[in-house]
Design an enzyme around this catalytic site. Structure first.
Site, PDB file in Angstrom:
ATOM      1  N   ARG A   7       0.797  -1.231   0.000  1.00 36.33           N
ATOM      2  CA  ARG A   7       0.000   0.000   0.000  1.00 36.33           C
ATOM      3  C   ARG A   7       0.829   1.279   0.000  1.00 36.33           C
ATOM      4  O   ARG A   7       0.467   2.246  -0.659  1.00 36.33           O
ATOM      5  CB  ARG A   7      -0.948   0.005   1.213  1.00 36.33           C
ATOM      6  CG  ARG A   7      -2.090  -0.976   1.083  1.00 36.33           C
ATOM      7  CD  ARG A   7      -2.908  -1.020   2.357  1.00 36.33           C
ATOM      8  NE  ARG A   7      -3.979  -2.012   2.262  1.00 36.33           N
ATOM      9  CZ  ARG A   7      -4.584  -2.550   3.316  1.00 36.33           C
ATOM     10  NH1 ARG A   7      -4.220  -2.188   4.534  1.00 36.33           N
ATOM     11  NH2 ARG A   7      -5.534  -3.432   3.141  1.00 36.33           N
ATOM     12  N   CYS A  21      -9.774  -1.157   5.013  1.00 37.63           N
ATOM     13  CA  CYS A  21     -11.234  -1.001   4.969  1.00 37.63           C
ATOM     14  C   CYS A  21     -11.692   0.318   5.575  1.00 37.63           C
ATOM     15  O   CYS A  21     -12.571   0.997   5.015  1.00 37.63           O
ATOM     16  CB  CYS A  21     -11.901  -2.169   5.679  1.00 37.63           C
ATOM     17  SG  CYS A  21     -11.286  -2.468   7.359  1.00 37.63           S
ATOM     18  N   HIS A  43     -18.607  -1.632   9.375  1.00 40.49           N
ATOM     19  CA  HIS A  43     -17.894  -0.700  10.240  1.00 40.49           C
ATOM     20  C   HIS A  43     -18.622   0.637  10.296  1.00 40.49           C
ATOM     21  O   HIS A  43     -19.291   1.049   9.336  1.00 40.49           O
ATOM     22  CB  HIS A  43     -16.484  -0.436   9.715  1.00 40.49           C
ATOM     23  CG  HIS A  43     -15.546  -1.600   9.805  1.00 40.49           C
ATOM     24  ND1 HIS A  43     -15.838  -2.754  10.485  1.00 40.49           N
ATOM     25  CD2 HIS A  43     -14.287  -1.760   9.300  1.00 40.49           C
ATOM     26  CE1 HIS A  43     -14.809  -3.588  10.397  1.00 40.49           C
ATOM     27  NE2 HIS A  43     -13.862  -3.015   9.683  1.00 40.49           N
TER      28      HIS A  43
END
Length: 339
Positions: free
Chosen positions: A100, A130, A243
């Site tokens: 990433r 996420c 979430h």
């Protein structure tokens, strides 16, 4: 179009199958890869049984002639097999943290920085964390009005963020406690059922966890805003899936609540649910299994004249993982067709 899923038997791998089966993504061939434990398992796809899961090996012929490979088998596996996966020209869209923050690997949320996916010199595109995906989709419409200087965020992360074993442990702990037994604790640092755990991933030297630092660093990269400051507190909550995040932003110029609401209503990938009444806000209970990022509780920040506060909910396994990766591939296909 020839596609593969690495980590097909995991929670995100299964969601890749669900997302791909319910979209018009063009697939002529689908290959599934997994561990020795899942080798030979067969899954249904678009009403038909697929080929059995193959054991992931270092044989580059397994990935020959593929267009896209969706990988969700952990950072170690991604690092080990990335060169093999991309050796035949496939684009690897990786759901782990392995690549990433590498400069030559784009980190992409299509609604925010889709064009970054068009330049992937190593054939690897990283899917963000996420919680970062969910947040930046909601930040984008505000940032387009006035650049955001600072973000403070508290996350309320479901058991699904820890994978299938996390969800199973929450179910098991709940049943054990209801029956008056000691809860089983294996996946989480302590009992999650009827509890909150302000600890996701390992602690770093500055007192923040790796999960919190992911939000700090990844947001800057995705939004092309190295000066943007992000401070996060990440909390595991006894919710099965989806979430939630409480977000405070400071913009360069004041943005009114009315302007912010209108921006959210018009933003790609966002659904505004913002009524000043009971149930006039998104909740994980209703939004699990959904695709958008839901936004509500939009307010002026009483502690900052240039501040806004709002609440978001999104399904961690869909938009927070599998769906975002599939949308990256769809974005690339669409741009190629337009060229």
């Amino acid at each position: 179009m020839k596609i593969a899923i690495v980590g097909a038997s995991g929670a995100v791998g299964q969601e890749f199958l669900n997302v791909l089966s319910t979209t018009d993504f063009p697939i002529d061939e689908l290959r599934l890869f997994g561990s020795e434990r899942s080798e030979g398992t067969t899954y249904e796809f678009r009403g038909a049984r697929t080929e059995p899961v193959r054991r992931l090996t270092d044989n580059p012929d397994d990935f020959k002639d593929l267009d896209f490979v969706f990988a969700s088998a952990g950072a170690g596996v991604s690092r080990q097999y990335a060169d093999i996966i991309t050796s035949g020209g496939a684009i690897m869209i990786d759901n782990s943290s392995a690549f990433r923050m590498e400069a030559d690997v784009p980190l992409v949320v299509p609604e925010v920085n889709g064009d970054d996916a068009l330049f992937a010199p190593r054939g690897i595109i990283a899917n963000p964390n996420c919680t970062t995906i969910q947040m930046v989709v909601a930040l984008k419409p505000i940032n387009d009005i006035s650049p955001i200087r600072r973000v403070h965020v508290a996350t309320y992360q479901a058991a699904s963020g820890a994978g299938a074993t996390g969800m199973t442990e929450l179910e098991q702990q709940t049943a054990e406690l209801v029956e008056g037994r000691e809860p089983t604790v294996k996946k989480f640092a302590t009992q999650l059922a009827f509890n909150l755990i302000p600890h996701i991933d390992v602690f770093t030297d500055n007192g923040y966890t790796k999960e919190e630092m992911k939000m700090h660093l990844e947001t800057k990269k995705i939004m092309h805003a190295p000066a943007l400051e992000v401070s996060a507190t990440c909390v595991r909550v006894p919710v099965m899936r989806a979430h939630s995040e409480a977000i405070w932003v400071e913009t360069e110029a004041p943005v009114s609540v009315e302007v912010a609401r209108k921006a959210f209503e018009q933003a790609e990938g966002v659904v505004l649910i913002d009524r000043h009444e009971a149930l006039g806000y998104p909740m994980p209970l209703d939004k699990a299994g959904s695709d958008p990022v839901f936004v509500g509780r939009v307010r002026a920040d009483l502690a900052n004249p240039n501040g806004l506060s709002f609440w978001t909910v999104a399904d961690q396994i869909r938009k927070g993982a599998a769906l975002n990766a599939v949308q990256i591939a769809q974005y690339i296909i669409r741009k190629r067709n337009q060229a």
